[in-house]
Design an enzyme around this catalytic site. Sequence first.
Site, PDB file in Angstrom:
ATOM      1  N   ASN A 119      39.296  34.192  50.688  1.00 29.76           N
ATOM      2  CA  ASN A 119      39.683  33.106  49.789  1.00 29.76           C
ATOM      3  C   ASN A 119      40.138  33.858  48.594  1.00 29.76           C
ATOM      4  O   ASN A 119      39.796  34.955  48.108  1.00 29.76           O
ATOM      5  CB  ASN A 119      38.555  32.334  49.441  1.00 29.76           C
ATOM      6  CG  ASN A 119      38.826  31.148  48.080  1.00 29.76           C
ATOM      7  OD1 ASN A 119      39.720  30.593  48.171  1.00 29.76           O
ATOM      8  ND2 ASN A 119      37.976  31.172  47.109  1.00 29.76           N
ATOM      9  N   ASP A 142      32.356  30.268  46.383  1.00 32.68           N
ATOM     10  CA  ASP A 142      32.635  31.350  45.692  1.00 32.68           C
ATOM     11  C   ASP A 142      31.693  32.476  45.358  1.00 32.68           C
ATOM     12  O   ASP A 142      31.842  33.122  44.269  1.00 32.68           O
ATOM     13  CB  ASP A 142      33.104  30.746  44.303  1.00 32.68           C
ATOM     14  CG  ASP A 142      34.331  29.854  44.460  1.00 32.68           C
ATOM     15  OD1 ASP A 142      35.212  29.725  45.253  1.00 32.68           O
ATOM     16  OD2 ASP A 142      34.303  28.893  43.579  1.00 32.68           O
ATOM     17  N   HIS A 189      40.195  33.144  44.737  1.00 28.98           N
ATOM     18  CA  HIS A 189      39.737  32.486  43.484  1.00 28.98           C
ATOM     19  C   HIS A 189      40.069  32.867  41.899  1.00 28.98           C
ATOM     20  O   HIS A 189      40.189  33.997  41.596  1.00 28.98           O
ATOM     21  CB  HIS A 189      38.303  32.317  43.508  1.00 28.98           C
ATOM     22  CG  HIS A 189      37.405  31.803  42.265  1.00 28.98           C
ATOM     23  ND1 HIS A 189      37.327  30.170  42.772  1.00 28.98           N
ATOM     24  CD2 HIS A 189      37.051  32.083  41.344  1.00 28.98           C
ATOM     25  CE1 HIS A 189      36.802  29.831  41.518  1.00 28.98           C
ATOM     26  NE2 HIS A 189      36.468  30.760  40.678  1.00 28.98           N
ATOM     27  N   SER A 244      40.056  36.879  41.784  1.00 31.35           N
ATOM     28  CA  SER A 244      39.419  37.550  42.948  1.00 31.35           C
ATOM     29  C   SER A 244      39.578  37.162  44.409  1.00 31.35           C
ATOM     30  O   SER A 244      40.003  36.141  44.517  1.00 31.35           O
ATOM     31  CB  SER A 244      38.076  37.443  42.594  1.00 31.35           C
ATOM     32  OG  SER A 244      37.522  37.683  41.135  1.00 31.35           O
TER      33      SER A 244
HETATM   34  N1  NHR Z   1      33.798  27.002  51.298  1.00 30.27           N
HETATM   35  C1  NHR Z   1      32.608  27.731  51.076  1.00 30.27           C
HETATM   36  N2  NHR Z   1      31.645  27.399  52.063  1.00 30.27           N
HETATM   37  N3  NHR Z   1      32.723  28.643  50.542  1.00 30.27           N
HETATM   38  C2  NHR Z   1      33.585  29.186  49.761  1.00 30.27           C
HETATM   39  O1  NHR Z   1      33.485  30.187  49.010  1.00 30.27           O
HETATM   40  C3  NHR Z   1      34.733  28.235  49.596  1.00 30.27           C
HETATM   41  C4  NHR Z   1      34.717  26.954  50.501  1.00 30.27           C
HETATM   42  C5  NHR Z   1      35.694  26.276  50.322  1.00 30.27           C
HETATM   43  C6  NHR Z   1      36.851  26.603  49.259  1.00 30.27           C
HETATM   44  C7  NHR Z   1      37.819  27.786  47.381  1.00 30.27           C
HETATM   45  C8  NHR Z   1      37.216  27.495  46.072  1.00 30.27           C
HETATM   46  C9  NHR Z   1      37.930  28.205  45.099  1.00 30.27           C
HETATM   47  O2  NHR Z   1      38.347  29.269  45.036  1.00 30.27           O
HETATM   48  C10 NHR Z   1      36.808  27.733  48.576  1.00 30.27           C
HETATM   49  C11 NHR Z   1      35.657  28.609  48.475  1.00 30.27           C
HETATM   50  C12 NHR Z   1      37.139  23.708  46.124  1.00 30.27           C
HETATM   51  C13 NHR Z   1      36.112  23.403  45.520  1.00 30.27           C
HETATM   52  C14 NHR Z   1      35.885  21.968  45.053  1.00 30.27           C
HETATM   53  O3  NHR Z   1      34.688  21.664  44.537  1.00 30.27           O
HETATM   54  C15 NHR Z   1      35.415  24.564  44.811  1.00 30.27           C
HETATM   55  C16 NHR Z   1      35.762  25.739  45.022  1.00 30.27           C
HETATM   56  C17 NHR Z   1      36.825  26.053  45.899  1.00 30.27           C
HETATM   57  C18 NHR Z   1      37.415  25.037  46.413  1.00 30.27           C
HETATM   58  N4  NHR Z   1      36.237  20.820  45.964  1.00 30.27           N
HETATM   59  C19 NHR Z   1      35.843  19.753  45.709  1.00 30.27           C
HETATM   60  C20 NHR Z   1      35.145  18.986  47.004  1.00 30.27           C
HETATM   61  O4  NHR Z   1      34.443  18.104  47.120  1.00 30.27           O
HETATM   62  C21 NHR Z   1      37.264  18.905  45.757  1.00 30.27           C
HETATM   63  C22 NHR Z   1      38.232  18.918  44.770  1.00 30.27           C
HETATM   64  C23 NHR Z   1      39.404  18.495  44.836  1.00 30.27           C
HETATM   65  O5  NHR Z   1      39.915  17.891  45.639  1.00 30.27           O
HETATM   66  O6  NHR Z   1      40.361  18.554  43.872  1.00 30.27           O
HETATM   67  O7  NHR Z   1      35.450  19.710  48.027  1.00 30.27           O
HETATM   68  O8  NHR Z   1      37.719  27.549  43.812  1.00 30.27           O
HETATM   69  C1  GAR Z   2      45.573  29.332  42.704  1.00 26.61           C
HETATM   70  O1  GAR Z   2      45.493  29.657  41.299  1.00 26.61           O
HETATM   71  C2  GAR Z   2      44.391  29.685  43.347  1.00 26.61           C
HETATM   72  O2  GAR Z   2      43.822  30.757  43.066  1.00 26.61           O
HETATM   73  C3  GAR Z   2      43.697  28.471  42.892  1.00 26.61           C
HETATM   74  O3  GAR Z   2      44.690  27.350  43.201  1.00 26.61           O
HETATM   75  C4  GAR Z   2      46.141  28.032  42.816  1.00 26.61           C
HETATM   76  C5  GAR Z   2      46.534  27.678  44.179  1.00 26.61           C
HETATM   77  O4  GAR Z   2      48.116  27.889  43.937  1.00 26.61           O
HETATM   78  N1  GAR Z   2      42.560  28.055  44.059  1.00 26.61           N
HETATM   79  C6  GAR Z   2      41.426  27.351  43.656  1.00 26.61           C
HETATM   80  O5  GAR Z   2      41.474  26.729  42.647  1.00 26.61           O
HETATM   81  C7  GAR Z   2      40.887  26.817  44.721  1.00 26.61           C
HETATM   82  N2  GAR Z   2      39.703  26.100  44.334  1.00 26.61           N
HETATM   83  P1  GAR Z   2      49.189  28.072  45.324  1.00 26.61           P
HETATM   84  O6  GAR Z   2      48.968  26.742  45.923  1.00 26.61           O
HETATM   85  O7  GAR Z   2      50.311  28.057  44.343  1.00 26.61           O
HETATM   86  O8  GAR Z   2      48.685  29.264  45.753  1.00 26.61           O
END
Ligand code: NHR
Ligand code: GAR
Length: 217
Positions: A108, A146, A110, A137
């Site tokens: 991922n 994360d 982040h 990261s």
């Molecule tokens: N899943 C796991 N199990 N572990 C990780 O480290 C993950 C993952 C899924 C996605 C990306 C992450 C980020 O880089 C990621 C890492 C979405 C949310 C979230 O709260 C949080 C972190 C990340 C991605 N999503 C909400 C949900 O209910 C919906 C938010 C929306 O749709 O806008 O899934 O930040």
């Molecule tokens: C990027 O900044 C990525 O790091 C972040 O969303 C953007 C996606 O941009 N990811 C998250 O926030 C995951 N929760 P992109 O669609 O242009 O690659």
Amino acid sequence: MPRLPIVVLISGSGSNLQAIIDAANKDLPVEIKAVISNQPDAYGLERARRADIPVAILEHQQFPDRESFDATLADLIDSYQPQLVLLAGFMRILTPGLVRHYHGRMLNIHPSLLPDFQGLHTHQRALEAEVQKHGASIHFVTEELDGGPVIIQASVPVLPGDDAETLAARVLEKEHVIYPLAVRWFAQGRLSLNERDQVVLDGKILAAPVQLEQAPA
Ligand code: NHR
Ligand code: GAR
């Protein structure tokens, strides 16, 4: 070098996907088997189509719960037989079962210097915390959101007058450098996760994430 089959999961603009596509069109030894989005109108789907990459849409709203969405998602991903799965702006939290299935094979990106600012709205939160340095990261995905082991980070300064948008744009430029780099290491067989969930790069356990400025080629 044989190309590593990968699948990329997106939810939005797909600029990180584009960075991988562009690198693969140069010398990154991967073949993007499919791009999967949970959002039907994600602009990244357009980028994939333009690059002749198969796309699939799986709308989470059409499933009763996370388990059923993730079960279908895993079957879909597996149908492309990838050796690596990339989350690139994918916005759905994944269930432990799915994450375990891709243990050591899912990365991922982040938008923060982990472990700072896990979760959402990282740029706004970094501004509110008045940090001087922010960044992005790449980590192996584990059940802890994360919280998986970090491979590489890149930093940017927070500048006077920044808002979340200007800061995000500065971070995104670095994202487009570190994601292809980490994928290259994995494709070259130089990067893995060991049985203790430690990152191994070039035969050495990382005591701390690589910083872009000190990264090996
Ligand atoms: N899943 C796991 N199990 N572990 C990780 O480290 C993950 C993952 C899924 C996605 C990306 C992450 C980020 O880089 C990621 C890492 C979405 C949310 C979230 O709260 C949080 C972190 C990340 C991605 N999503 C909400 C949900 O209910 C919906 C938010 C929306 O749709 O806008 O899934 O930040
Ligand atoms: C990027 O900044 C990525 O790091 C972040 O969303 C953007 C996606 O941009 N990811 C998250 O926030 C995951 N929760 P992109 O669609 O242009 O690659």
